[in-house]
Design a protein around this motif. Structure first.
Motif, mmCIF file in Angstrom:
data_model
loop_
_atom_site.group_PDB
_atom_site.id
_atom_site.type_symbol
_atom_site.label_atom_id
_atom_site.label_comp_id
_atom_site.label_asym_id
_atom_site.label_seq_id
_atom_site.Cartn_x
_atom_site.Cartn_y
_atom_site.Cartn_z
ATOM 1 N N PHE A 1 0.842 -1.187 0.000
ATOM 2 C CA PHE A 1 0.000 0.000 0.000
ATOM 3 C C PHE A 1 0.880 1.242 0.000
ATOM 4 N N GLN A 2 0.567 2.169 -0.850
ATOM 5 C CA GLN A 2 1.375 3.372 -0.988
ATOM 6 C C GLN A 2 0.850 4.449 -0.040
ATOM 7 N N PHE A 3 1.050 4.208 1.270
ATOM 8 C CA PHE A 3 0.521 5.122 2.267
ATOM 9 C C PHE A 3 1.088 6.531 2.099
ATOM 10 N N VAL A 4 2.340 6.627 1.662
ATOM 11 C CA VAL A 4 2.953 7.942 1.502
ATOM 12 C C VAL A 4 2.234 8.757 0.436
ATOM 13 N N VAL A 5 1.674 8.074 -0.579
ATOM 14 C CA VAL A 5 0.928 8.785 -1.623
ATOM 15 C C VAL A 5 -0.335 9.397 -1.036
ATOM 16 N N HIS A 6 -1.018 8.650 -0.181
ATOM 17 C CA HIS A 6 -2.247 9.162 0.410
ATOM 18 C C HIS A 6 -1.947 10.293 1.408
ATOM 19 N N GLN A 7 -0.829 10.145 2.121
ATOM 20 C CA GLN A 7 -0.420 11.207 3.028
ATOM 21 C C GLN A 7 -0.089 12.477 2.245
ATOM 22 N N ALA A 8 0.639 12.319 1.148
ATOM 23 C CA ALA A 8 0.989 13.475 0.315
ATOM 24 C C ALA A 8 -0.256 14.107 -0.297
ATOM 25 N N SER A 9 -1.214 13.291 -0.682
ATOM 26 C CA SER A 9 -2.459 13.825 -1.248
ATOM 27 C C SER A 9 -3.159 14.728 -0.241
ATOM 28 N N GLY A 10 -3.162 14.315 1.017
ATOM 29 C CA GLY A 10 -3.769 15.140 2.057
ATOM 30 C C GLY A 10 -3.044 16.467 2.215
ATOM 31 N N MET A 11 -1.724 16.422 2.143
ATOM 32 C CA MET A 11 -0.934 17.657 2.288
ATOM 33 C C MET A 11 -1.158 18.591 1.114
ATOM 34 N N VAL A 12 -1.175 18.040 -0.099
ATOM 35 C CA VAL A 12 -1.415 18.864 -1.289
ATOM 36 C C VAL A 12 -2.833 19.430 -1.263
ATOM 37 N N SER A 13 -3.764 18.646 -0.747
ATOM 38 C CA SER A 13 -5.148 19.113 -0.622
ATOM 39 C C SER A 13 -5.221 20.383 0.225
ATOM 40 N N VAL A 14 -4.472 20.401 1.317
ATOM 41 C CA VAL A 14 -4.445 21.579 2.187
ATOM 42 C C VAL A 14 -3.723 22.735 1.499
ATOM 43 N N GLN A 15 -2.596 22.430 0.865
ATOM 44 C CA GLN A 15 -1.811 23.476 0.210
ATOM 45 C C GLN A 15 -2.610 24.194 -0.871
ATOM 46 N N LEU A 16 -3.371 23.436 -1.658
ATOM 47 C CA LEU A 16 -4.078 24.020 -2.796
ATOM 48 C C LEU A 16 -5.554 24.302 -2.517
ATOM 49 N N GLU A 17 -6.012 23.896 -1.321
ATOM 50 C CA GLU A 17 -7.417 24.071 -0.946
ATOM 51 C C GLU A 17 -8.340 23.402 -1.964
ATOM 52 N N VAL A 18 -8.010 22.126 -2.265
ATOM 53 C CA VAL A 18 -8.822 21.322 -3.173
ATOM 54 C C VAL A 18 -9.156 20.015 -2.464
ATOM 55 N N THR A 19 -10.004 19.211 -3.082
ATOM 56 C CA THR A 19 -10.340 17.923 -2.490
ATOM 57 C C THR A 19 -9.130 16.987 -2.557
ATOM 58 N N VAL A 20 -9.169 15.935 -1.750
ATOM 59 C CA VAL A 20 -8.079 14.956 -1.763
ATOM 60 C C VAL A 20 -8.008 14.267 -3.123
ATOM 61 N N GLY A 21 -9.164 14.028 -3.727
ATOM 62 C CA GLY A 21 -9.178 13.414 -5.052
ATOM 63 C C GLY A 21 -8.494 14.284 -6.092
ATOM 64 N N GLU A 22 -8.768 15.587 -6.055
ATOM 65 C CA GLU A 22 -8.117 16.518 -6.978
ATOM 66 C C GLU A 22 -6.622 16.596 -6.686
#
Length: 204
Positions: free
Chosen positions: A144-165
């Motif tokens: 499982f690529q947990f780091v990818v999901h963690q990074a997605s959460g961080m980028v979501s906050v940085q860009l103020e977009v959904t985790v999917g985006e």
């Protein structure tokens, strides 16, 4: 078949591979998770088997990013079967073969049975886990690529977009810079790469 793998998904996002039979199977699963396309992704999202008997010369081209690396690895036919029990959708069973050709009627029926068995086994293993956690028996041998999901959460906050985006942005950045998705995700988690700074650089 030349190999097989089982991918878990949550919603329309691939979580990673529970198991694979060989290195080529692992590559197939990694490509699908990194690129967000391929037979397992489609089988899960479309709730039906997805069959490609000749990946190198398909009647209708699809999976433009996935196909090249998969064919280079020796994959000529690939088949995805959804893992589901009733309304519960868990992911997909992926089968591949190193030569082109369709599945026989018996092979297709056997694959459906195996997908059902795999789905039941995953639910049995997961039933002992605490709410919101993955069962240890599933996690121990998984990729499982947990780091990818963690990074997605961080980028979501940085860009103020959904985790999917945010995951789409991560994949696009990795693809556009010819880098593995996991490598880009590690840079984000290590805070050596920020996506809000990427946007600032593009502004005049």
């Amino acid at each position: 078949m030349s190999g097989a793998g089982i991918m878990l998904m949550f919603g329309d996002v691939a979580q990673g591979s529970v198991c694979t039979t060989n290195e080529v199977s692992r590559l197939i699963e990694d490509l699908q998770c990194s690129l967000g396309e391929g037979p397992c992704i489609d089988a899960h999202n479309e709730d039906r088997p997805v069959l490609e008997p000749d990946l190198a010369a398909p009647i209708t081209p699809r999976w433009l990013a996935f196909t090249g690396p998969a064919v280079e690895a020796g994959v000529r036919a690939v088949f995805g079967f959804p893992l589901q029990l009733g309304a519960i959708r868990l992911g997909a069973l992926n089968l591949y073969r190193d030569r082109p050709g369709t599945l026989s009627r018996e092979q297709h029926a056997d694959a459906l049975v195996m997908a059902d068995v795999a789905a039941q086994a995953i639910l049995v293993l997961q039933s002992a886990a605490a709410p919101g956690e993955l069962a240890r028996a599933l996690e121990d041998n998984a990729d499982f690529q947990f780091v990818v999901h963690q990074a997605s959460g961080m980028v979501s906050v940085q860009l103020e977009v959904t985790v999917g985006e945010a995951l789409v942005r991560l994949r696009a950045f990795a693809f556009g810079n010819d880098r593995p998705l996991v490598e880009v995700a590690r840079d984000v988690v290590a805070r050596s790469l920020r996506f809000d700074e990427q946007n600032d650089e593009k502004d005049p």
